[in-house]
Write an enzyme that holds these catalytic residues in place. Sequence first.
Site, short mmCIF file in Angstrom:
data_model
loop_
_atom_site.label_atom_id
_atom_site.label_comp_id
_atom_site.label_asym_id
_atom_site.label_seq_id
_atom_site.Cartn_x
_atom_site.Cartn_y
_atom_site.Cartn_z
N TYR A 53 10.16 0.40 8.53
CA TYR A 53 8.80 -0.04 8.86
C TYR A 53 8.17 0.92 9.87
O TYR A 53 7.04 1.38 9.70
CB TYR A 53 8.91 -1.46 9.42
CG TYR A 53 7.63 -2.13 9.78
CD1 TYR A 53 7.04 -3.04 8.90
CD2 TYR A 53 7.02 -1.92 11.01
CE1 TYR A 53 5.86 -3.69 9.24
CE2 TYR A 53 5.85 -2.56 11.35
CZ TYR A 53 5.27 -3.45 10.47
OH TYR A 53 4.11 -4.10 10.81
N GLU A 63 -6.64 -6.01 9.50
CA GLU A 63 -6.11 -5.73 8.15
C GLU A 63 -5.85 -7.05 7.43
O GLU A 63 -5.41 -8.04 8.01
CB GLU A 63 -4.84 -4.87 8.22
CG GLU A 63 -4.52 -4.29 6.85
CD GLU A 63 -3.50 -3.14 6.87
OE1 GLU A 63 -2.87 -2.90 7.92
OE2 GLU A 63 -3.33 -2.50 5.81
N HIS A 82 0.81 -1.23 0.00
CA HIS A 82 0.00 0.00 0.00
C HIS A 82 0.85 1.29 0.00
O HIS A 82 0.75 2.14 0.87
CB HIS A 82 -1.13 0.00 1.04
CG HIS A 82 -0.76 -0.28 2.48
ND1 HIS A 82 0.25 0.34 3.14
CD2 HIS A 82 -1.33 -1.10 3.38
CE1 HIS A 82 0.30 -0.09 4.38
NE2 HIS A 82 -0.64 -0.96 4.56
N ASP A 102 -3.83 -8.45 5.44
CA ASP A 102 -2.60 -9.25 5.38
C ASP A 102 -2.55 -10.23 6.54
O ASP A 102 -1.77 -11.19 6.52
CB ASP A 102 -1.34 -8.36 5.33
CG ASP A 102 -1.34 -7.23 6.34
OD1 ASP A 102 -2.42 -6.80 6.76
OD2 ASP A 102 -0.24 -6.77 6.70
N HIS A 112 -5.61 -8.44 14.60
CA HIS A 112 -5.69 -7.26 13.71
C HIS A 112 -6.51 -7.62 12.47
O HIS A 112 -6.29 -8.67 11.86
CB HIS A 112 -4.26 -6.85 13.34
CG HIS A 112 -4.14 -5.64 12.48
ND1 HIS A 112 -5.09 -4.65 12.41
CD2 HIS A 112 -3.14 -5.27 11.63
CE1 HIS A 112 -4.68 -3.72 11.56
NE2 HIS A 112 -3.51 -4.07 11.07
N HIS A 122 5.19 -9.40 10.83
CA HIS A 122 6.00 -9.31 9.61
C HIS A 122 7.48 -9.44 9.98
O HIS A 122 7.93 -8.82 10.95
CB HIS A 122 5.83 -7.94 8.93
CG HIS A 122 4.43 -7.65 8.47
ND1 HIS A 122 3.84 -8.26 7.39
CD2 HIS A 122 3.50 -6.80 8.97
CE1 HIS A 122 2.61 -7.78 7.23
NE2 HIS A 122 2.37 -6.91 8.18
N HIS A 180 -1.90 -1.26 14.61
CA HIS A 180 -1.84 -0.25 13.59
C HIS A 180 -3.21 0.36 13.25
O HIS A 180 -3.31 1.46 12.73
CB HIS A 180 -1.21 -0.95 12.38
CG HIS A 180 -1.30 -0.36 11.06
ND1 HIS A 180 -1.57 -1.05 9.92
CD2 HIS A 180 -1.11 0.92 10.67
CE1 HIS A 180 -1.55 -0.26 8.87
NE2 HIS A 180 -1.28 0.94 9.30
N ASP A 213 1.37 -6.08 14.19
CA ASP A 213 2.19 -5.18 13.36
C ASP A 213 3.36 -4.51 14.11
O ASP A 213 4.36 -4.15 13.48
CB ASP A 213 1.31 -4.06 12.78
CG ASP A 213 0.61 -4.48 11.49
OD1 ASP A 213 1.04 -5.46 10.87
OD2 ASP A 213 -0.36 -3.82 11.11
FE1 FEO Z 1 -1.82 -3.39 9.63
FE2 FEO Z 1 0.36 -5.91 8.67
O1 FEO Z 1 -1.23 -4.95 8.78
#
Ligand code: FEO
Length: 394
Positions: free
Chosen positions: A190, A80, A24, A82, A78, A223, A144, A163
């Site tokens: 990041y 989101e 993104h 991903d 979370h 991640h 996040h 995150d």
């Molecule tokens: Fe806020 Fe890795 O997603």
Amino acid sequence: MEIVELKKGIYWVGAIDWNVRDFHGYSTPFGTTYNAYLILDEKNVLVDTVKAPFYSEMLERISEIIDPSKIDFIVSNHVEMDHSGSLPQIVERIGNPMVITSERGKNGLEKHYQRAMNFKVVKTGEAIPIGQRTLTFVEAPMLHWPDSMFTYIKEDRVLLPNDAFGQHFASCKRFEDEAGEEVMKHAAKYYANILWPLAPLILKKVDEVVKMGIAIDMIGPSHGFIWRKDPNRIIQAYVEWSQGKVGRKILVIYDTMWGSTESIAKAILKGLIEEGAEARLLHIRSNHRSDIIAEMLEAKGVLLGSPTLNNGMFPTMGDFLTYMKGLRPKGKYFGLFGSHGWGGGAVKEMRKHLEQEKFEVWEKELSVQYLPDQDELKRAIQFGREFARKALSD
Ligand code: FEO
């Protein structure tokens, strides 16, 4: 597939995305990972899932350890996609397991997936025993998204904060002590591009976690690498970045049409170096905006240079300022320069953008008509020297 065990009975069952290059708007030249974790106990728990196209990879990893239908609970830290993208499929595969999430997580998952799930909503401090272990939850709104939360495994001192503390880096290694020094560079990029606007919340959250007496041996973010050898290192780095700790770094960020603004930028750079600044020249079209933001994290001063196009700044500078505005970098001292043909306007427009957002901007500015002559280049060197003295004075 190699089985990765964090602690006895706690496994990494995520996926490696070697090919993603744009996350993104954030450049990911080294790809990323989507980390999910499996805890085997009297109740088997999957913490987070992976981006939807990677469902099979996650399922294969889980299947090497247990029959996926034996998973009792899924924690969704979370919403989101991903991390939740594979949730509908794994819920279907298991057969309606309990999905533990925050109140906003429940709302977000319902809106994303439009299907009933067996939700268990948890709040900060709430604990769910799973046998030999207890899972404790800490809501972490805006780290996040508003729904974000951390999962803590007290008996193993393992924090799974989704995150927070992540890095975008695809690797066949899983732990930070296998990654080398590069890991901090990726963690900084990041932080700067994802978490920087949330610096005050991060400081509050670290304080809250300390007050809750949460002891941490290992941090498994969603991640990148798992912090196994020295989890305190990344916590300390987050505190320093959030406090705005900077060095003697000054950036010259610019674009150029016919080389005029670039000549001025290089002369300014010379002046900065003469004053002992750690100066870096960053051409906007040669550096991705997310890499420039990463460079800004530890910079004290930032000089922005643009040629004038149609009485305003160059469009690439507009793109960069829009991106930067959203990340709200605090404590930077800005300076402005540029070039023009007749009416000018680039420097004025950049100033307007920065002052509107309450950034601190040096009142002095430099704009040169057409190409700089020798006197103007000397003035640009002096401009750089003076800026360095001001920016580095405290
Ligand atoms: Fe806020 Fe890795 O997603």
